[in-house]
Scaffold this active site. Sequence first.
Site, PDB file in Angstrom:
ATOM      1  N   GLU A 104       0.870  -1.171   0.000  1.00 32.37           N
ATOM      2  CA  GLU A 104       0.000   0.000   0.000  1.00 32.37           C
ATOM      3  C   GLU A 104       0.905   1.220   0.000  1.00 32.37           C
ATOM      4  O   GLU A 104       1.937   1.227   0.658  1.00 32.37           O
ATOM      5  CB  GLU A 104      -0.882   0.022   1.251  1.00 32.37           C
ATOM      6  CG  GLU A 104      -1.892  -1.097   1.264  1.00 32.37           C
ATOM      7  CD  GLU A 104      -2.469  -1.342   2.646  1.00 32.37           C
ATOM      8  OE1 GLU A 104      -1.951  -0.784   3.629  1.00 32.37           O
ATOM      9  OE2 GLU A 104      -3.419  -2.122   2.734  1.00 32.37           O
ATOM     10  N   TYR A 116       7.343   1.843  -7.866  1.00 35.02           N
ATOM     11  CA  TYR A 116       6.660   0.555  -7.857  1.00 35.02           C
ATOM     12  C   TYR A 116       6.170   0.188  -9.257  1.00 35.02           C
ATOM     13  O   TYR A 116       6.355  -0.938  -9.725  1.00 35.02           O
ATOM     14  CB  TYR A 116       5.479   0.563  -6.877  1.00 35.02           C
ATOM     15  CG  TYR A 116       5.859   0.880  -5.447  1.00 35.02           C
ATOM     16  CD1 TYR A 116       7.056   0.451  -4.901  1.00 35.02           C
ATOM     17  CD2 TYR A 116       5.018   1.626  -4.631  1.00 35.02           C
ATOM     18  CE1 TYR A 116       7.407   0.751  -3.583  1.00 35.02           C
ATOM     19  CE2 TYR A 116       5.358   1.924  -3.322  1.00 35.02           C
ATOM     20  CZ  TYR A 116       6.555   1.489  -2.802  1.00 35.02           C
ATOM     21  OH  TYR A 116       6.888   1.782  -1.510  1.00 35.02           O
TER      22      TYR A 116
END
EC number: 2.3.1.266
Length: 148
Positions: A104, A116
């Site tokens: 998250e 990411y």
Amino acid sequence: MTHNIVTLAPHHLDDVWRIEQAAHAFPWAESLIRKEPNKLALNCGLQIDGRLVGYCFGQLVAGEATLLNIAVDPACQGKGYGKALLEGFITLVEQQKGEEVWLEVRASNTRAYQLYESLGFNEINRREGYYPAENGREDALIMTYMVM
């Protein structure tokens, strides 16, 4: 410069705690940083020339890894160390026969989100109001990576 991914050990925790406080507006409690890892833990650090510059806390359960916390010392950011650290974490997951990685990220953390995404993570969901923020709450973006 040589960099190594190492398993976090008790002697790393002073550096981890220092980096945690410097890197996060809402750091974890020191007791969480210093807690004895359980058998599901997948905690590692990035050392540059023997000095810890970043770390991540994760766990691996039934083939699913979760990246719980990741940080690079703000004095060392912008040098590719976050990418090296995350790649090292993914390699550890692969070595442990993990099949996917979940994380998250704050919706406002565009640098982390882009990192990411560049490594193959995909956004799959959003948790509204998940994180504390300066002006109330902030959404968490849930991302996943399939291990090859």
